[in-house]
Design an enzyme around this catalytic site. Sequence first.
Site, mmCIF file in Angstrom:
data_model
loop_
_atom_site.group_PDB
_atom_site.id
_atom_site.type_symbol
_atom_site.label_atom_id
_atom_site.label_comp_id
_atom_site.label_asym_id
_atom_site.label_seq_id
_atom_site.Cartn_x
_atom_site.Cartn_y
_atom_site.Cartn_z
ATOM 1 N N HIS A 122 -10.423 11.232 14.074
ATOM 2 C CA HIS A 122 -9.514 10.964 12.950
ATOM 3 C C HIS A 122 -9.905 11.815 11.744
ATOM 4 O O HIS A 122 -11.010 12.346 11.671
ATOM 5 C CB HIS A 122 -9.559 9.487 12.551
ATOM 6 N N MET B 197 0.076 5.988 5.113
ATOM 7 C CA MET B 197 1.080 5.267 5.888
ATOM 8 C C MET B 197 2.141 4.636 4.996
ATOM 9 O O MET B 197 3.311 4.567 5.371
ATOM 10 C CB MET B 197 0.411 4.191 6.765
ATOM 11 N N LYS C 210 -10.762 8.349 6.961
ATOM 12 C CA LYS C 210 -10.726 7.059 7.671
ATOM 13 C C LYS C 210 -12.022 6.282 7.416
ATOM 14 O O LYS C 210 -13.117 6.837 7.529
ATOM 15 C CB LYS C 210 -10.511 7.272 9.180
ATOM 16 N N GLY D 139 -8.969 1.234 15.428
ATOM 17 C CA GLY D 139 -8.265 0.099 16.035
ATOM 18 C C GLY D 139 -7.731 0.457 17.404
ATOM 19 O O GLY D 139 -7.740 -0.358 18.331
ATOM 20 N N THR D 140 -7.276 1.694 17.537
ATOM 21 C CA THR D 140 -6.749 2.151 18.831
ATOM 22 C C THR D 140 -7.853 2.193 19.887
ATOM 23 O O THR D 140 -7.644 1.770 21.028
ATOM 24 C CB THR D 140 -6.141 3.555 18.685
ATOM 25 N N GLY E 84 -0.547 -3.218 10.415
ATOM 26 C CA GLY E 84 -1.137 -2.042 11.042
ATOM 27 C C GLY E 84 -2.588 -1.865 10.648
ATOM 28 O O GLY E 84 -3.309 -1.073 11.268
ATOM 29 N N GLY F 129 0.829 -1.217 0.000
ATOM 30 C CA GLY F 129 0.000 0.000 0.000
ATOM 31 C C GLY F 129 0.855 1.255 0.000
ATOM 32 O O GLY F 129 0.561 2.238 0.687
ATOM 33 N N GLU G 8 1.642 -1.907 -4.673
ATOM 34 C CA GLU G 8 0.336 -1.240 -4.752
ATOM 35 C C GLU G 8 -0.648 -2.208 -5.415
ATOM 36 O O GLU G 8 -0.261 -3.246 -5.923
ATOM 37 C CB GLU G 8 0.401 0.090 -5.525
ATOM 38 N N GLY H 86 -3.383 -2.285 16.671
ATOM 39 C CA GLY H 86 -4.238 -1.199 16.175
ATOM 40 C C GLY H 86 -3.526 0.136 16.241
ATOM 41 O O GLY H 86 -3.964 1.115 15.628
ATOM 42 N N ASN H 87 -2.439 0.171 16.990
ATOM 43 C CA ASN H 87 -1.644 1.409 17.057
ATOM 44 C C ASN H 87 -0.202 1.006 17.395
ATOM 45 O O ASN H 87 0.033 0.316 18.377
ATOM 46 C CB ASN H 87 -2.208 2.353 18.115
#
Length: 269
Positions: free
Chosen positions: A158, A16, A162, A168-169, A101, A11, A37, A126-127
């Site tokens: 966020h 990220m 998103k 996730g956090t 992630g 990705g 990708e 998640g983080n």
Amino acid sequence: MDDLPGIVVTGVSGRMGQMLAREVTASGKARLVGALERPGHDWVGRDLGACMGGAALGVTVEDDPLPAFARARAVIDFTAPAATVAFAGLAAQARAVHVIGTTGLAPADLEALEAASHHAAIIRAGNMSLGVNLLAGLVRKVAAALDADWDIEVVEAHHRMKVDAPSGTALMLGEAAAEGRGIALADNMESGRHGLTGARAPGAIGFSAIRGGDIVGEHDVIFAGAGERLVLRHVATDRAIFARGALRAALWGMDQKPGQYDMVDVLGL
Ligand SMILES: NC(=O)C1=CN([C@@H]2O[C@H](COP(=O)(O)OP(=O)(O)OC[C@H]3O[C@@H](n4cnc5c(N)ncnc54)[C@H](O)[C@@H]3O)[C@@H](O)[C@H]2O)C=CC1
Ligand SMILES: O=C(O)C1=N[C@H](C(=O)O)C[C@H](O)C1
């Protein structure tokens, strides 16, 4: 330079992905040996550095994961659930460490990761930041110290792009609170309140999500009691914190046996 361990970033055009490619390249601890990708993406076949608006890096963006994974010791993957599940099978086949992630994974996705982790190390969180993983430990302690008269709410904010909620956090922090309190999060989660909801269920852990602008990631865990309120907060202002954590996880994972790990294992918390 050639003896540095090879890492593939999936990705790679994403928020990220670009951050991770820069982190690995600049680290002096690893080499970027592949950049992936999705098929049809206009970066495929082009030099990654040029795609990111800088000097050529000598790494061509590819869309075929297995040959790339076969040259790597680790894969760092911040993409989307379906892609991550597919990458887990291929990373296992290549015996490469898979650092995940990606958030928003469904129970069936987690089962697929568990199967893949019998063949290679998977590190998932998640983080990946130090601060949030420390915060989770604090939340667990505070939840254990307070009784169920203290209502627990997790509020997250966020950026507008998103696609999953709660983050996730937020789920990690909710799990930490539930563990501290000795209850199962799945049986006590209250999220997406709207309309005539009725009173808050006793002992519930509530979740609220804000989406807007370019907010990198903000998380509050609120303990609301009678006459007082305790708020534990983490604010991310730079995605580099996640990339740094992910690179650290990839390097750490290279010395581990197959299995599932998280950032608590990586950071020794
Ligand atoms: N655990 C952590 O510390 C963090 C996790 N995240 C999570 O990482 C994920 C990605 O976030 P962003 O970078 O903001 O998203 P993004 O949408 O900017 O990037 C995702 C990238 O994955 C690519 N992709 C999708 N399917 C693919 C496939 N089959 N093969 C190759 N590439 C594929 C997309 O084309 C896109 O470039 C999300 O789930 C997010 O929640 C984000 C930041 C920190
Ligand atoms: O999508 C994001 O951006 C982020 N996702 C992760 C999450 O879902 O918690 C981590 C961070 O908050 C940024």
